[in-house]
Design an enzyme around this catalytic site. Structure first.
Site, PDB file in Angstrom:
ATOM      1  N   GLU A 130     -19.475  18.134  52.609  1.00  0.00           N
ATOM      2  CA  GLU A 130     -18.508  17.159  52.093  1.00  0.00           C
ATOM      3  C   GLU A 130     -19.066  16.333  50.959  1.00  0.00           C
ATOM      4  OE1 GLU A 130     -16.331  15.876  56.196  1.00  0.00           O
ATOM      5  OE2 GLU A 130     -17.848  14.568  55.376  1.00  0.00           O
ATOM      6  N   PRO A 131     -19.465  16.932  49.867  1.00  0.00           N
ATOM      7  CA  PRO A 131     -20.065  16.138  48.804  1.00  0.00           C
ATOM      8  C   PRO A 131     -19.044  15.261  48.079  1.00  0.00           C
ATOM      9  CG  PRO A 131     -19.750  18.390  48.082  1.00  0.00           C
ATOM     10  CD  PRO A 131     -19.365  18.363  49.531  1.00  0.00           C
ATOM     11  N   GLY A 132     -19.483  14.101  47.670  1.00  0.00           N
ATOM     12  CA  GLY A 132     -18.674  13.230  46.823  1.00  0.00           C
ATOM     13  C   GLY A 132     -19.449  12.953  45.541  1.00  0.00           C
ATOM     14  N   ARG A 133     -20.499  12.145  45.706  1.00  0.00           N
ATOM     15  CA  ARG A 133     -21.299  11.700  44.569  1.00  0.00           C
ATOM     16  C   ARG A 133     -21.806  12.861  43.707  1.00  0.00           C
ATOM     17  NH1 ARG A 133     -24.037   6.811  44.944  1.00  0.00           N
ATOM     18  NH2 ARG A 133     -23.857   6.954  47.206  1.00  0.00           N
TER      19      ARG A 133
ATOM     20  N   ARG B 137     -21.728  -1.481  42.553  1.00  0.00           N
ATOM     21  CA  ARG B 137     -22.958  -0.928  43.128  1.00  0.00           C
ATOM     22  C   ARG B 137     -24.204  -1.702  42.717  1.00  0.00           C
ATOM     23  NH1 ARG B 137     -24.783   3.486  41.869  1.00  0.00           N
ATOM     24  NH2 ARG B 137     -25.737   3.967  43.863  1.00  0.00           N
TER      25      ARG B 137
ATOM     26  N   TYR C 119     -26.414  -3.206  45.662  1.00  0.00           N
ATOM     27  CA  TYR C 119     -27.766  -2.755  46.011  1.00  0.00           C
ATOM     28  C   TYR C 119     -28.672  -2.523  44.810  1.00  0.00           C
ATOM     29  CZ  TYR C 119     -24.451   1.152  47.130  1.00  0.00           C
ATOM     30  OH  TYR C 119     -23.392   2.019  47.195  1.00  0.00           O
TER      31      TYR C 119
ATOM     32  N   CYS D  78     -17.651 -14.499  37.532  1.00  0.00           N
ATOM     33  CA  CYS D  78     -18.242 -15.774  37.931  1.00  0.00           C
ATOM     34  C   CYS D  78     -19.190 -15.608  39.108  1.00  0.00           C
ATOM     35  CB  CYS D  78     -17.132 -16.757  38.281  1.00  0.00           C
ATOM     36  SG  CYS D  78     -16.030 -17.016  36.909  1.00  0.00           S
ATOM     37  N   GLU D  79     -20.195 -14.789  38.934  1.00  0.00           N
ATOM     38  CA  GLU D  79     -21.246 -14.584  39.938  1.00  0.00           C
ATOM     39  C   GLU D  79     -22.538 -14.355  39.181  1.00  0.00           C
ATOM     40  OE1 GLU D  79     -21.577 -14.233  43.308  1.00  0.00           O
ATOM     41  OE2 GLU D  79     -19.474 -14.569  43.808  1.00  0.00           O
TER      42      GLU D  79
ATOM     43  N   TYR E 269     -17.987   6.097  43.286  1.00  0.00           N
ATOM     44  CA  TYR E 269     -18.074   4.794  43.941  1.00  0.00           C
ATOM     45  C   TYR E 269     -18.014   3.623  42.958  1.00  0.00           C
ATOM     46  CZ  TYR E 269     -19.354   7.910  47.718  1.00  0.00           C
ATOM     47  OH  TYR E 269     -19.347   8.936  48.625  1.00  0.00           O
TER      48      TYR E 269
HETATM   49  C1  LIG Z   1     -17.987  11.055  56.218  1.00  0.00           C
HETATM   50  C2  LIG Z   1     -18.461  11.155  54.827  1.00  0.00           C
HETATM   51  N1  LIG Z   1     -18.456  12.363  54.228  1.00  0.00           N
HETATM   52  C3  LIG Z   1     -18.853  12.506  52.940  1.00  0.00           C
HETATM   53  C4  LIG Z   1     -19.294  11.442  52.203  1.00  0.00           C
HETATM   54  C5  LIG Z   1     -19.722  11.656  50.785  1.00  0.00           C
HETATM   55  O1  LIG Z   1     -21.046  11.351  50.594  1.00  0.00           O
HETATM   56  P1  LIG Z   1     -21.717  11.572  49.164  1.00  0.00           P
HETATM   57  O2  LIG Z   1     -20.862  10.908  48.166  1.00  0.00           O
HETATM   58  O3  LIG Z   1     -23.046  10.928  49.306  1.00  0.00           O
HETATM   59  O4  LIG Z   1     -21.834  13.036  48.949  1.00  0.00           O
HETATM   60  C6  LIG Z   1     -19.331  10.167  52.786  1.00  0.00           C
HETATM   61  C7  LIG Z   1     -19.812   9.014  52.026  1.00  0.00           C
HETATM   62  O5  LIG Z   1     -20.397   8.092  52.466  1.00  0.00           O
HETATM   63  C8  LIG Z   1     -18.894  10.020  54.131  1.00  0.00           C
HETATM   64  O6  LIG Z   1     -18.883   8.838  54.723  1.00  0.00           O
END
Ligand SMILES: Cc1ncc(COP(=O)(O)O)c(C=O)c1O
Length: 451
Positions: free
Chosen positions: A310-313, A350, A354, A381-382, A410
């Site tokens: 399940e990649p996002g980033r 982000r 962090y 204003c931070e 993100y």
């Molecule tokens: C359940 C789940 N799957 C997939 C992802 C995607 O993670 P990433 O963007 O690090 O690949 C996340 C992100 O936190 C998540 O919570």
């Protein structure tokens, strides 16, 4: 919230834009001193569309999606890639995910509603979240989503009750906390024992709950899920997670006589935010993951499950950039140099959250070396409102267009209207063409919902 003290001994690395390597969108190039992405001049685009502005290299996104698909397909008999839409979602991205043959992970009713409104096939949707409301669950089940990833015992009962009422049997996964400490930032670790997500393996809780799920009416337990965290470079963490999950699947088979046929190992592969970052490639990630699953299954004489990640980033972060205009310059001798841009924590939280690293360049001086160490602060204003802390930049002048790389994940999805800042628009660029895929918010949008 404030910024960490500036390291005054830090020297600019003098790299030019094109020397920033993996941080850059794949089609980035410099022509006559201007940064181009997707064949489009970022300076002209900023002047036409205004700033702050999110820009995506569409060819880059599509290339990474097919790389993921092919890397797993080449190594494993039955695999699927699920795009984690929390990283970035708009209708144009949902269409691309569909066209590239990926599935979609949604984490709330809003993400699901957008996917469905775009015409994304519900059966390829995976529903996540540690506190899905009964309404969200019902919407998902009525739409016919493929899998609901159940996160707790309470939710298991809820899913069963709603499915029973709707007269369906819902395919579910159970999210397991594998107890693997991923080597990443505290806030984005999720697989360790002290986590709000999933069923803990401590005291056999997850194992007992699998037994409960198998006896629960109106649900069919087809898979297990885990997600150990985000921005992970250490591939051994993924191997450990796969081992733990398959050991668990073997235990379920031996103890309950039930074979789990699907395994979703979550997302988490890290990307380059700074020029010196060296994340593993998608191929290396696929190799480690597929090998770990195959070997662990062989050890336990388990049939290979359908394997999902399940990649996002790692699909969208480096394909996206943010453009800003320099509005104020301020040098505090012996402290730091501030370059203030027309955005900040409202479009990229982000850094404030962090102290994330980013590489910036000046798009209209992209052929020049970055000779100064600056903090790109926002307009909010931070005191902790910054997009880039202590990184090299060319000598900035008022009106310069700054491009911050690696903001495709993100940032837009975490954007806010703090200080009444309208959210930036989103432009996709490809083959010399720019298309606005989400329009910039207006002031009217800000108060349109007020009664
Ligand atoms: C359940 C789940 N799957 C997939 C992802 C995607 O993670 P990433 O963007 O690090 O690949 C996340 C992100 O936190 C998540 O919570």
């Amino acid at each position: 919230m404030s910024l960490p003290a500036s390291d005054l001994s830090k020297q600019p690395d003098m790299r030019t834009t094109m020397e920033l390597g993996a941080v850059l969108p794949r089609t980035a190039e410099v022509r006559d001193g201007h940064l181009f992405i997707g064949g489009v001049d970022m300076v002209e685009l900023a002047r036409e569309q205004g700033t702050a502005l999110y820009v995506f290299d569409e060819a880059d996104v599509r290339a990474r999606m097919s790389e993921y698909r092919e890397a797993f397909a080449a190594r494993y008999s039955q695999s699927d890639i699920i795009f984690a839409s929390k990283a970035f979602i708009n209708k144009a991205m949902v269409r691309i995910v569909d066209e590239e043959g990926l599935c979609l992970d949604v984490s709330g009713g809003g993400e699901l509603a957008r996917a469905l409104a775009t015409g994304f096939p519900a059966e390829r949707v995976f529903v996540h979240g540690n506190n899905k409301t009964p309404a969200e669950l019902e919407e998902a089940m009525r739409a016919g989503v493929g899998r609901i990833v159940v996160d707790s015992r309470i939710e298991l009962a809820r899913v069963s009750e709603i499915a029973g009422r709707l007269g369906i049997t819902q395919d579910i996964y159970m999210r397991i906390t594998p107890g693997v400490e991923a080597d990443t930032h505290e806030y984005i670790k999720t697989g360790c024992e002290d986590s709000k997500f999933g069923f803990t393996m401590l005291n056999d809780f997850a194992y007992t709950c699998v037994g409960t799920a198998l006896e629960t009416p109106h649900v069919r337990l087809v898979g297990l899920h885990c997600h150990i965290g985000s921005q992970i470079f250490a591939l051994h963490s993924f191997r450990e997670a796969a081992d733990v999950m398959i050991d668990f699947m073997a235990r379920v088979r031996d103890g309950y006589g039930h074979t789990i046929t699907e395994l979703d190992l979550g997302g988490g592969l890290g990307i380059a935010y700074a020029a010196d970052d060296q994340p593993p490639s998608i191929e290396e990630f696929a190799e480690v993951t597929c090998t770990a699953v195959r070997e662990a299954c062989a050890r336990h004489d388990l049939p290979l499950p359908r394997l999902l990640v399940e990649p996002g980033r790692s699909l969208v972060a480096n394909a996206g950039v943010t453009l800003y205009t320099v509005g104020i310059l301020k040098t505090l001798p012996g402290i730091r140099k501030y370059v203030a841009v027309d955005g900040g924590m409202s479009d990229n939280i982000r850094t404030a959250l962090y102290h994330a690293d980013y590489e910036p360049t000046i798009a209209n001086k992209a052929d020049q070396p970055r000779t100064e160490i600056v903090t790109l602060c926002g307009k909010h204003c931070e005191s902790g409102d910054a997009v880039v802390i202590d990184m090299p930049l060319q000598q900035a002048d008022l009106g310069d267009i700054v491009c911050v790389f690696g903001t495709g994940a993100y940032c837009y999805t975490m954007a806010s209207n703090y200080n009444g800042q309208p959210r930036p628009g989103v432009v996709f660029v490809r083959d010399g063409q720019a298309r606005v895929t989400t329009r910039r918010e207006t002031y009217e949008d800000l108060y349109a919902k007020d009664l």
